[in-house]
Design an enzyme around this catalytic site. Structure first.
Site, short mmCIF file in Angstrom:
data_model
loop_
_atom_site.label_atom_id
_atom_site.label_comp_id
_atom_site.label_asym_id
_atom_site.label_seq_id
_atom_site.Cartn_x
_atom_site.Cartn_y
_atom_site.Cartn_z
N CYS A 118 0.81 -1.23 0.00
CA CYS A 118 0.00 0.00 0.00
C CYS A 118 0.84 1.28 0.00
CB CYS A 118 -0.95 0.00 1.19
SG CYS A 118 -2.11 -1.37 1.16
N HIS A 260 -3.24 7.28 2.16
CA HIS A 260 -3.64 6.00 1.57
C HIS A 260 -4.97 5.59 2.20
CE1 HIS A 260 -4.12 1.84 0.86
NE2 HIS A 260 -3.68 1.46 2.03
N ASN A 290 -10.17 -0.22 -0.31
CA ASN A 290 -8.71 -0.06 -0.19
C ASN A 290 -8.07 -0.65 -1.45
OD1 ASN A 290 -5.97 -0.56 0.28
ND2 ASN A 290 -6.26 -0.95 2.46
N1 COA Z 1 -17.87 -9.01 9.14
C1 COA Z 1 -18.34 -9.30 10.35
N2 COA Z 1 -17.55 -9.61 11.41
C2 COA Z 1 -16.23 -9.61 11.20
C3 COA Z 1 -15.66 -9.28 9.94
C4 COA Z 1 -16.54 -8.99 8.89
N3 COA Z 1 -16.12 -8.67 7.65
N4 COA Z 1 -14.33 -9.35 10.04
C5 COA Z 1 -14.05 -9.68 11.32
N5 COA Z 1 -15.21 -9.85 12.01
C6 COA Z 1 -15.38 -10.20 13.40
C7 COA Z 1 -14.22 -10.97 13.95
O1 COA Z 1 -14.30 -12.34 13.62
C8 COA Z 1 -14.38 -10.72 15.43
O2 COA Z 1 -15.38 -11.55 15.96
P1 COA Z 1 -15.15 -12.32 17.34
O3 COA Z 1 -14.95 -11.22 18.35
O4 COA Z 1 -16.38 -13.10 17.49
O5 COA Z 1 -13.91 -13.13 17.13
C9 COA Z 1 -14.91 -9.30 15.48
O6 COA Z 1 -15.45 -9.02 14.18
C10 COA Z 1 -13.84 -8.30 15.75
O7 COA Z 1 -12.73 -8.64 14.92
P2 COA Z 1 -11.45 -7.79 14.89
O8 COA Z 1 -10.50 -8.28 13.86
O9 COA Z 1 -10.94 -7.64 16.28
O10 COA Z 1 -12.14 -6.44 14.40
P3 COA Z 1 -11.57 -5.01 14.38
O11 COA Z 1 -12.45 -4.11 15.11
O12 COA Z 1 -10.11 -5.01 14.70
O13 COA Z 1 -11.72 -4.67 12.84
C11 COA Z 1 -10.41 -4.65 10.85
C12 COA Z 1 -11.12 -5.50 11.86
C13 COA Z 1 -9.73 -5.53 9.84
C14 COA Z 1 -11.44 -3.76 10.15
C15 COA Z 1 -9.41 -3.78 11.64
O14 COA Z 1 -8.55 -4.58 12.40
C16 COA Z 1 -8.62 -2.94 10.74
O15 COA Z 1 -9.12 -1.98 10.20
N6 COA Z 1 -7.33 -3.26 10.56
C17 COA Z 1 -6.51 -2.59 9.60
C18 COA Z 1 -6.80 -3.21 8.27
C19 COA Z 1 -6.31 -2.37 7.15
O16 COA Z 1 -6.68 -1.24 7.02
N7 COA Z 1 -5.45 -2.94 6.37
C20 COA Z 1 -4.91 -2.28 5.28
C21 COA Z 1 -3.65 -1.62 5.66
S1 COA Z 1 -2.85 -1.01 4.27
#
Ligand code: COA
Length: 339
Positions: A118, A260, A290
């Site tokens: 990214c 980004h 993204n």
């Molecule tokens: N739909 C529904 N539930 C989802 C899901 C989806 N698409 N993806 C994850 N979950 C669930 C998980 O399984 C978890 O459930 P559990 O508590 O029963 O295990 C719950 O949601 C929370 O998961 P978690 O990964 O802790 O969520 P989060 O609040 O951290 O959000 C992201 C997940 C990926 C959105 C977040 O971590 C994030 O934004 N990370 C950065 C990702 C990014 O921007 N990457 C690109 C960088 S260049």
């Protein structure tokens, strides 16, 4: 290190273009086959829909479309170098850029890919700055292009809802450091100890040299979302602040933060830490998702088209990506033909 070229030949943005594949996938479309919901995706990522390639369309096709638009915006003409930043090259070998240059009819120019996930566009732009400062090139086409949907596991709800396809490009030409459009100090960094945060584990030499087939899921993109979130906010903010310091700007001087488009929450957290209010943040993640290396130039295209990016605006670019890598730079937005 100042991040500034040590010559008076700056790289000046003179053309801009983008392209999105026509197929749109909404959150509800994803929720039809994945355990997720429109509400979850919007609230955690800010994304409502995204564009994805049709079967048979690779990154080079997206890059050619965006590159052609940027060249047209720059008034046509030759370039000396083509740089394609991508996570999803058409093939592991060779690079995608030579094929893009050939399909654009650019002749026997220098052409290579940049692999910084990214952060790829910022690294590619910095490479163009270096080529121009060193006299290697007078005009460079820098493209960020991703067919990211081809490496995302459609059954992985953690990643399938975030990443998307598209391409954006700029043409930079040799010019003066004080011209509008001149790319400012480039801040680049990496931390290879974080290589497992964002990875496609299989398909490279480390896995292939084992002589054993990898589990099918290892050929897909994998991400440790929470760790990425934390590092992305910290590193993007620090890189942006360093770029501001080196440019001699304060956060109050920034008219448009163009981060980004990783995730709306990451972008908002970075802006808050920098002290840049919502009215000065550009965003298009809701409609494109993204798009990794394509994200910043696609954001430029959208912001310029809707008038939220105007000539004379002081712009701060910043990104974080796999590697881990990060980067940031500044520029004053130039007058460009409508794109
Ligand atoms: N739909 C529904 N539930 C989802 C899901 C989806 N698409 N993806 C994850 N979950 C669930 C998980 O399984 C978890 O459930 P559990 O508590 O029963 O295990 C719950 O949601 C929370 O998961 P978690 O990964 O802790 O969520 P989060 O609040 O951290 O959000 C992201 C997940 C990926 C959105 C977040 O971590 C994030 O934004 N990370 C950065 C990702 C990014 O921007 N990457 C690109 C960088 S260049």
């Amino acid at each position: 290190m100042t991040g500034r070229p040590r010559t008076d030949r700056a790289a000046v943005i003179t053309g801009l273009g983008g392209w999105l594949p026509p197929r749109v996938v909404t959150n509800d479309d994803l929720a039809a086959h994945l355990d997720t919901s429109d509400e979850w995706i919007r609230s955690r990522t800010g994304i409502a829909r995204r564009h994805v390639v049709d079967p048979g369309t690779g990154t080079a096709t997206l890059a050619v479309e965006a590159g052609a638009a940027a060249l047209k915006s720059a008034g046509g003409g030759d370039v000396d170098s083509v740089i394609v930043a991508t996570t999803t090259p058409d093939r592991p070998c060779p690079a995608t850029a030579p094929q893009v240059a050939a399909r654009l009819g650019l002749g026997a120019v220098a052409a290579h890919d940049v692999s910084a996930v990214c952060t790829g566009f910022v690294y590619g732009l910095a490479t163009a700055v270096g080529q121009i400062a060193a006299g290697i090139a007078d005009r460079v086409l820098v493209i960020g292009a991703e067919a990211f949907s081809t490496i995302v596991n459609p059954r992985d709800r953690h990643t399938a809802v975030i990443f998307a396809d598209g391409a954006g490009a700029v043409v930079v030409r040799a010019g003066a450091p004080d011209e509008p459009g001149a790319v400012g100090p480039c801040v680049l960094g990496s931390d290879g100890d974080l290589a497992d945060l964002i990875t496609v584990p299989a398909g490279g030499s480390a896995q292939r040299s084992t002589g054993r087939p990898a589990p099918p899921e290892d050929h897909y993109f994998q991400m440790r979302g929470r760790d990425v979130y934390r590092h992305a906010v910290e590193r993007t903010t620090a890189a942006a602040q360093t770029a501001l310091d080196r440019a001699g700007w304060r956060a109050a001087d920034v008219d448009r933060l163009m981060p980004h488009q990783a995730n709306a929450r990451i972008c908002a957290a970075v802006a808050e830490r920098l002290g840049i209010g919502p009215d000065r943040q550009a965003s298009n993640i809701e409609r494109v998702g993204n798009t990794a290396a394509a994200s910043i130039p696609l954001l430029m295209v959208d912001a310029a088209a809707e008038g939220s990016l105007a000539p004379g605006d002081r712009v701060l670019l910043a990104a974080f990506g796999g590697g881990a890598t990060w980067g940031a730079t500044t520029l004053t937005w130039p007058v460009l033909p409508a794109v």
